[in-house]
Design a protein around this motif. Structure first.
Motif, PDB file in Angstrom:
ATOM      1  N   CYS A   1       0.809  -1.226   0.000  1.00  0.00           N
ATOM      2  CA  CYS A   1       0.000   0.000   0.000  1.00  0.00           C
ATOM      3  C   CYS A   1       0.838   1.269   0.000  1.00  0.00           C
ATOM      4  N   TRP A   2       2.162   1.133  -0.018  1.00  0.00           N
ATOM      5  CA  TRP A   2       3.049   2.286   0.013  1.00  0.00           C
ATOM      6  C   TRP A   2       3.995   2.233  -1.184  1.00  0.00           C
TER       7      TRP A   2
ATOM      8  N   PRO B   1      -4.352   0.102   4.411  1.00  0.00           N
ATOM      9  CA  PRO B   1      -5.714   0.590   4.164  1.00  0.00           C
ATOM     10  C   PRO B   1      -6.445  -0.152   3.044  1.00  0.00           C
ATOM     11  N   ASP B   2      -5.805  -1.181   2.460  1.00  0.00           N
ATOM     12  CA  ASP B   2      -6.506  -1.971   1.436  1.00  0.00           C
ATOM     13  C   ASP B   2      -7.437  -2.993   2.059  1.00  0.00           C
TER      14      ASP B   2
ATOM     15  N   THR C   1     -12.580  -4.681   1.338  1.00  0.00           N
ATOM     16  CA  THR C   1     -11.299  -4.511   0.643  1.00  0.00           C
ATOM     17  C   THR C   1     -11.360  -3.276  -0.247  1.00  0.00           C
ATOM     18  N   VAL C   2     -10.215  -2.573  -0.346  1.00  0.00           N
ATOM     19  CA  VAL C   2     -10.140  -1.307  -1.066  1.00  0.00           C
ATOM     20  C   VAL C   2      -8.997  -1.395  -2.087  1.00  0.00           C
TER      21      VAL C   2
ATOM     22  N   ASN D   1      -8.132   0.370  -4.568  1.00  0.00           N
ATOM     23  CA  ASN D   1      -7.465   1.635  -4.880  1.00  0.00           C
ATOM     24  C   ASN D   1      -6.481   2.082  -3.803  1.00  0.00           C
ATOM     25  N   ALA D   2      -6.521   1.415  -2.648  1.00  0.00           N
ATOM     26  CA  ALA D   2      -5.576   1.750  -1.586  1.00  0.00           C
ATOM     27  C   ALA D   2      -4.219   1.086  -1.808  1.00  0.00           C
ATOM     28  N   ARG D   3      -4.162   0.113  -2.709  1.00  0.00           N
ATOM     29  CA  ARG D   3      -2.873  -0.470  -3.085  1.00  0.00           C
ATOM     30  C   ARG D   3      -2.083   0.558  -3.891  1.00  0.00           C
ATOM     31  N   ASP D   4      -0.757   0.508  -3.791  1.00  0.00           N
ATOM     32  CA  ASP D   4       0.067   1.410  -4.592  1.00  0.00           C
ATOM     33  C   ASP D   4      -0.208   1.170  -6.072  1.00  0.00           C
TER      34      ASP D   4
ATOM     35  N   SER E   1      -3.429  -0.389  10.234  1.00  0.00           N
ATOM     36  CA  SER E   1      -3.334   1.062  10.022  1.00  0.00           C
ATOM     37  C   SER E   1      -4.671   1.750  10.286  1.00  0.00           C
ATOM     38  N   ASP E   2      -5.749   0.980  10.332  1.00  0.00           N
ATOM     39  CA  ASP E   2      -7.084   1.511  10.608  1.00  0.00           C
ATOM     40  C   ASP E   2      -7.530   1.032  11.989  1.00  0.00           C
TER      41      ASP E   2
END
Length: 625
Positions: free
Chosen positions: A476-477, A538-539, A549-550, A552-555, A603-604
């Motif tokens: 995610c970074w 955050p994914d 699951t998100v 778009n939160a992946r790099d 992270s959440d």
């Protein structure tokens, strides 16, 4: 396969009186049905022209055998020039010559590597002397005409454009140059290469080239016994219970398989059931039985780690060509191998090549390439949209070949302190599948949720002092430090760490200094440590008790979800379900790397609260320590 073969007299005629690159292209096209890039044509013309000058010596007999592009056992590589004949004592000899058009390199601190300009930029590649020596070693280990037929192999490298500069021929590479002499530009160097050839080949003999080209490809007894000796007494490779049962069935299938009676074996097992240990044992045993085998995996990490463990050293070894990626079987002749051992088969792709545009289907190509193909699989560890390895796909292609398909399951759990309950809890908690394990009591398996990533990393570093422990995360970074080594990648408040940049990524999990870095799915899948620390990004978040699951939160450079947006436009419902499964499977895989424990930071905060709520009330050590 051999592209071109002739005696010296014919070779010189083809070079001097004809365009030798056209002669070789015609033979290559006849053998493969394909043409080659213009650059390779130029390479043939220029390098073979220089080689013809070397051979224009009356003391080198006209009937010396000359082979161009001789295929090397256990690889897709080809030897530039092979010269065959008999020595002064009438011994059968072959001199292999690695040709390069380089005129400059930069040295490297890494073993046997140099940096040179290739494909539009500088790349680290193996030193030509190492390359020539490794090719000779492969022939000595796998070509029966060499190790049993009395053919002696001598290797050298010829860089006809390269002026001696103290870099390519520095002391750093002296060990490999001693094994495969290095000849450079100029008439003096050309004379030295002639002398090297004449030292080993005094008389021509067409039969030597014939024996070499037609030698049966199977492992030598010395190589097989060496590998078996490395496993013997090593507790890490001892098989128990259902592992031993499946192992014996694999050996029986490998020994019984033939072109007329092909076999496909599917071995299913979850995290920690010992699939890779079983695969390595089967590889060594089948080689000891004289069969031509290879270990295959899509992911480089497990094959490099186990190759290193077998060799007992971090440097390249004689065993490395037994381990290969899954994309190199596009043009492999049918049934070239007796047995292929395919680990992490769920990671196989449909297409191969850097741009995913080569071949038809990796599963089909692997089955076609061997009389017996053994697939180790866990469909719940598919972690990219391009992973197509499923039991159904394997069955269908196996049946299509006319193979007998056998299926086995590994159930014994060796990871996560042998806790099947932990994995069932994790599946239910992540929403992979519903199970009866709604809460976890971390008694035998040490599971903890941390309030900050710094505390997580510090605890994992402490565990690493008495065992093996690593920190991993979802991607995610951005990998900022790839271009700026001083930059940090994973930044969460005061927590600042880098992705695995300072070491060979495929050996990250066993590199001693990697405790200070953060790994990803590609550097740990198929491998294990005592304790794993997992940063959930955050994914994967939880809202009102539901795992969300998100993607778009992946790099944006994350390759595991490559093609997601295009799929989303074509079929939103299907694409969303696929991405959801990939993200959940990623964290399931990361959180099952630990033998003794898994430490987690989310992270959440709502997600962290959800995990804490799934632990048994009053569990000690489950909260912030």
């Amino acid at each position: 396969m051999i592209v071109y073969e002739a005696d010296k007299k014919q070779f010189l005629s083809d070079n001097n009186d004809r365009d030798i690159e056209d002669v070789i292209l015609a033979k290559y096209f006849s053998a493969t049905g394909r043409k080659v890039p213009a650059a390779e044509m130029r390479s043939w013309r220029d390098s073979l022209g220089y080689m013809s000058r070397v051979l224009s010596d009356s003391e080198i007999p006209n009937d010396v055998g000359v082979a161009v592009e001789l295929h090397i056992p256990q690889s897709s590589k080809r030897i530039d020039i092979s010269l065959t004949g008999r020595g002064h004592d009438d011994s059968k000899n072959v001199v292999i010559v690695e040709l390069k058009q380089w005129d400059k390199v930069r040295s490297s601190t890494k073993d046997a590597l140099v940096s040179t300009y290739l494909g539009g930029g500088h790349r680290e590649v193996v030193h030509p002397s190492y390359q020539a020596w490794s090719y000779a070693s492969l022939m000595e280990g796998f070509n029966e005409a060499v190790y049993s037929g009395g053919i002696s192999v001598q290797a050298c490298a010829y860089l006809h454009n390269y002026e001696r500069d103290g870099v390519i021929d520095s002391d750093h590479y002296a060990g490999y140059i001693a094994k495969a002499p290095l000849f450079l530009r100029g008439e003096t160097e050309r004379g030295l290469l002639r002398n090297f050839i004449k030292q080993h080949i005094k008389f021509g003999d067409p039969s030597v080239l014939y024996e070499l080209v037609n030698g049966r490809i199977r492992p030598s007894k010395a190589l097989s016994e060496s590998l078996a000796g490395l496993l013997k007494g090593n507790a890490e490779f001892i098989l128990i219970d259902d592992q031993k049962e499946v192992y014996e069935n694999i050996l029986a299938a490998g020994r019984a398989a033939s072109t007329a009676n092909p076999k496909v074996v599917i071995v299913e097992g979850g995290p920690g059931t010992g699939k890779t240990v079983l695969a390595i044992n089967a590889l060594v045993a089948l080689m000891s039985a004289g069969l031509n085998c290879k270990y295959v995996s899509k992911n480089a990490a497990p094959r490099r780690v186990y190759e290193t463990k077998l060799a007992g050293t971090m440097t390249r070894t004689r065993y490395s060509n037994l381990f290969t990626g899954s994309g190199g079987f596009i043009d492999t002749p049918i049934d070239q191998f007796d047995v292929l051992i395919v680990d992490e088969a769920h990671r196989l792709n449909e297409k191969s090549g850097l741009y995913g545009n080569l071949g038809e289907n990796q599963v089909k190509e692997l089955i076609a390439a061997a009389k017996c193909t053994v697939f180790f699989i866990d469909e719940d560890q598919r972690v990219t949209l391009n992973d197509i390895g499923t039991k159904k796909t394997i069955r269908d292609f196996g049946i299509g070949k006319g193979a007998e398909v056998s299926e086995y399951e590994l159930a014994s759990q060796f990871r996560c302190s042998g806790s099947d309950g932990y994995i069932a809890w994790l599946d239910d908690t992540l929403g992979v599948r519903e199970t009866a394990n709604k809460t976890l009591t971390p008694v035998d398996f040490d599971f903890q949720i941390f309030s900050t990533p710094d505390e997580l990393h510090a605890s994992i570093a402490e565990k690493n002092k008495s065992g093996t422990a690593r920190v991993v995360s979802g991607y995610c970074w951005p990998w900022t430090s790839k271009k700026d080594p001083k930059a940090f990648d994973i930044v969460i408040g005061e927590y600042r760490k880098r992705w695995n940049l300072d070491v060979d990524g495929s050996l990250w999990i066993i590199a001693p200094n990697s405790i200070s870095e953060v790994g990803c799915i590609h550097t740990c899948q198929g491998l294990e440590v005592d304790y794993i620390g997992v940063i959930i990004g955050p994914d994967l978040i939880v809202r009102d008790g539901r795992v969300v699951t998100v993607p778009n939160a992946r790099d944006r450079y994350d390759k595991t979800l490559r093609g997601y947006k295009a799929r989303l436009k074509a079929d939103p419902k299907k694409a969303t379900a696929e991405a959801d499964l990939i993200i959940k499977n990623t964290y399931r895989t990361l959180m099952t790397r630990g033998m003794k424990g898994c430490y987690v930071y989310c992270s959440d905060e709502e997600t962290a609260g959800y995990f804490r709520a799934r632990l048994s009330p009053g569990t000690l050590g489950a909260m912030q320590p």
